[in-house]
Design a protein around this motif. Sequence first.
Motif, PDB file in Angstrom:
ATOM      1  N   ASN A 329       0.871  -1.181   0.000  1.00 44.38           N
ATOM      2  CA  ASN A 329       0.000   0.000   0.000  1.00 44.38           C
ATOM      3  C   ASN A 329       0.907   1.230   0.000  1.00 44.38           C
ATOM      4  O   ASN A 329       2.124   1.114   0.169  1.00 44.38           O
ATOM      5  CB  ASN A 329      -0.972   0.022   1.196  1.00 44.38           C
ATOM      6  N   GLY A 330       0.272   2.394  -0.149  1.00 41.10           N
ATOM      7  CA  GLY A 330       1.057   3.622  -0.218  1.00 41.10           C
ATOM      8  C   GLY A 330       1.657   4.003   1.129  1.00 41.10           C
ATOM      9  O   GLY A 330       1.479   3.309   2.133  1.00 41.10           O
ATOM     10  N   PRO A 331       2.379   5.121   1.135  1.00 40.28           N
ATOM     11  CA  PRO A 331       3.138   5.519   2.316  1.00 40.28           C
ATOM     12  C   PRO A 331       2.298   6.249   3.362  1.00 40.28           C
ATOM     13  O   PRO A 331       1.249   6.806   3.064  1.00 40.28           O
ATOM     14  CB  PRO A 331       4.161   6.488   1.734  1.00 40.28           C
ATOM     15  N   VAL A 332       2.818   6.252   4.593  1.00 43.05           N
ATOM     16  CA  VAL A 332       2.204   6.984   5.693  1.00 43.05           C
ATOM     17  C   VAL A 332       3.361   7.512   6.535  1.00 43.05           C
ATOM     18  O   VAL A 332       4.410   6.879   6.602  1.00 43.05           O
ATOM     19  CB  VAL A 332       1.270   6.051   6.494  1.00 43.05           C
ATOM     20  N   LEU A 333       3.187   8.678   7.123  1.00 39.17           N
ATOM     21  CA  LEU A 333       4.271   9.207   7.964  1.00 39.17           C
ATOM     22  C   LEU A 333       4.008   8.823   9.409  1.00 39.17           C
ATOM     23  O   LEU A 333       4.604   7.906   9.925  1.00 39.17           O
ATOM     24  CB  LEU A 333       4.411  10.717   7.756  1.00 39.17           C
ATOM     25  N   ASP A 334       3.047   9.490  10.070  1.00 43.01           N
ATOM     26  CA  ASP A 334       2.717   9.099  11.439  1.00 43.01           C
ATOM     27  C   ASP A 334       1.649   8.025  11.395  1.00 43.01           C
ATOM     28  O   ASP A 334       0.484   8.299  11.128  1.00 43.01           O
ATOM     29  CB  ASP A 334       2.223  10.317  12.225  1.00 43.01           C
ATOM     30  N   ASP A 335       2.040   6.783  11.652  1.00 41.32           N
ATOM     31  CA  ASP A 335       1.053   5.699  11.686  1.00 41.32           C
ATOM     32  C   ASP A 335       0.936   5.178  13.108  1.00 41.32           C
ATOM     33  O   ASP A 335       0.610   4.016  13.333  1.00 41.32           O
ATOM     34  CB  ASP A 335       1.457   4.573  10.733  1.00 41.32           C
ATOM     35  N   GLY A 336       1.235   6.081  14.063  1.00 45.09           N
ATOM     36  CA  GLY A 336       1.005   5.688  15.448  1.00 45.09           C
ATOM     37  C   GLY A 336       2.207   5.812  16.373  1.00 45.09           C
ATOM     38  O   GLY A 336       2.085   5.540  17.564  1.00 45.09           O
ATOM     39  N   TYR A 337       3.369   6.188  15.850  1.00 43.26           N
ATOM     40  CA  TYR A 337       4.549   6.351  16.714  1.00 43.26           C
ATOM     41  C   TYR A 337       5.253   7.664  16.392  1.00 43.26           C
ATOM     42  O   TYR A 337       5.250   8.113  15.236  1.00 43.26           O
ATOM     43  CB  TYR A 337       5.552   5.210  16.500  1.00 43.26           C
ATOM     44  N   LYS A 338       5.910   8.223  17.425  1.00 38.29           N
ATOM     45  CA  LYS A 338       6.676   9.455  17.226  1.00 38.29           C
ATOM     46  C   LYS A 338       8.092   9.066  16.813  1.00 38.29           C
ATOM     47  O   LYS A 338       8.989   8.986  17.651  1.00 38.29           O
ATOM     48  CB  LYS A 338       6.694  10.262  18.518  1.00 38.29           C
ATOM     49  N   ASP A 339       8.273   8.786  15.526  1.00 37.46           N
ATOM     50  CA  ASP A 339       9.583   8.284  15.085  1.00 37.46           C
ATOM     51  C   ASP A 339      10.330   9.274  14.197  1.00 37.46           C
ATOM     52  O   ASP A 339      11.300   8.907  13.535  1.00 37.46           O
ATOM     53  CB  ASP A 339       9.420   6.925  14.379  1.00 37.46           C
ATOM     54  N   GLY A 340       9.860  10.515  14.162  1.00 39.43           N
ATOM     55  CA  GLY A 340      10.576  11.536  13.390  1.00 39.43           C
ATOM     56  C   GLY A 340      10.250  11.528  11.908  1.00 39.43           C
ATOM     57  O   GLY A 340      10.835  12.299  11.141  1.00 39.43           O
TER      58      GLY A 340
END
Length: 512
Positions: A329-340
């Motif tokens: 599937n396509g990309p996501v930035l914040d998918d539930g964690y603060k990882d920068g």
Amino acid sequence: MRFTHLISLFTIITLLSASSLVGKEPEKPNVIVIMADDLGWGDVSCYGATELSTPNIDKLAKQGLRFTQGYCSASTCTPTRFSFLTGMYAFRQPGAGIAPPNATALVKPGTETVASILQKSGYKTSVIGKWHLGLGAKPKPDWNGLLKPGPLEIGFDYCFLLPTTNDRVPSVYVENHRVKGLDPKDPLWVGRKKPSPDHPTGKDPEVRKKLKMDWSHGHNHTVHNGIGRIGYYTGGKSARWRDEDLADEWVKQSVKWIEKNKDKPFFLFFSSHDLHVPRMPHERFHGKTKLGFRGDAIVQLDWCVGELIKTVDRLKLTEKTMFVFVSDNGPVLDDGYKDGAITKLGKHKPSGPYRGGKYSIYEGGTKTPFITYWPGKIKPGVSDKIVCTIDLPTSLAALTGQAIPKNAFLDSLNVLPALLGQSDAKGRDHLIQQNNSGKTLALRVGDWKVLSYIDAKPRKHLTYQKGPGKYELYNLAEDPQEKKNLKDSHPEKLQSMLEKLEEIRKAGRTRS
Ligand code: NG6
Ligand code: CA
């Protein structure tokens, strides 16, 4: 010429033509499908990323065929994987959305799959990496006993799995029918409710302070390896993995399995967890990009690809092996964690030029890096043919000369000539894209695309869901970024596209 000479000449000609017939037998190359997780169209350098470099994926693209209009069938994991295996649109199958930790097998034994059809063709078959299609029988998986049915009941000879995804419990490996390394004295329990009041979770302020990676939404149940997860589990301590080691393990198991099966045709579904959250690549990849762990996980994925290529080359299987590289599937930035992923994004564009990403039916949700590579067979180049991961079962059946049973692979089209880059090849003339629930659908026909939000409710963090009865119409040739909704200026087109979508939905199949 004497009669006996004539006879021998005749014999030679007969033998020659017989051998040329043999030459027309299907070739049965090894097939390695590498499926990345949440990797966007713009996330690799051969698709235009400039902020990081993916030399191994680029090698597949440079020496193989790079598709500019390759799709996965859904904008989340479970439905795309379901369709890749079964060749059927996931919206036709109730309950094919993102699988929870205790999901039971979604693909029923006896279902024809990409693996079973290749098995019939004499292939050894395996899946190594993320599964996320449920395991075991209802009411819930027997984590301490036999996890059956699973991949082995639908055409795979071997499996070595991350049972759900890396953000969902349990954080263990499953090999064939069992959790690997489980100590019977410490049974594994998986559930949806906190097992006891003192069970530490990511929600507890004191626990939260000490997390290796903090959560932003969800992901605050059981903590494992300093990271909060979705779902609760206890026990199975000896069987638990470390996030940092997953990629190495997929490679190690794959290399072992390929070596063991190198003399037969084999099919490996290499199902990487990268770059799904929690993005926690091995320490040696930390800081390899300016993009934080999201970028570092892409570099780790690229390393895995390199190891698979190296293995195939070392075993002298280069010209006998076809690779297919895709994402689920396509990309996501914040998918539930603060990882920068957001703060360190800089100029990087995960969806490339396209609108939307994971969860969305805009192009960015389902358009994926899509590469085929088979040295000596596939001429290097770029293809603009429309192909989809759902087409792999029928296309690979065609490649290996297998007839498809009438009620199998209902929406999977034979795009083999396009995958091989043949000059007369056609891709798909139409394609349905879906969101997670399968209730929000898009239909592309040629350059036209209609988006239909059938009954999806808008949700706070899923801004792509627009509510029932909302339609959008785009002309992708003029407006690849889906910015100019033409529904009001082209009411007839809107109507005919919606009717066609309804027709395919109601027909229950695409293939005649
Ligand atoms: C969502 C999760 C997300 C991810 C996704 C599945 C929350 C808030 N979000 O429900 O983190 O796990 O499911 O991703 O929990 S997929 O790529 O496997 O489909
Ligand atoms: Ca995914």
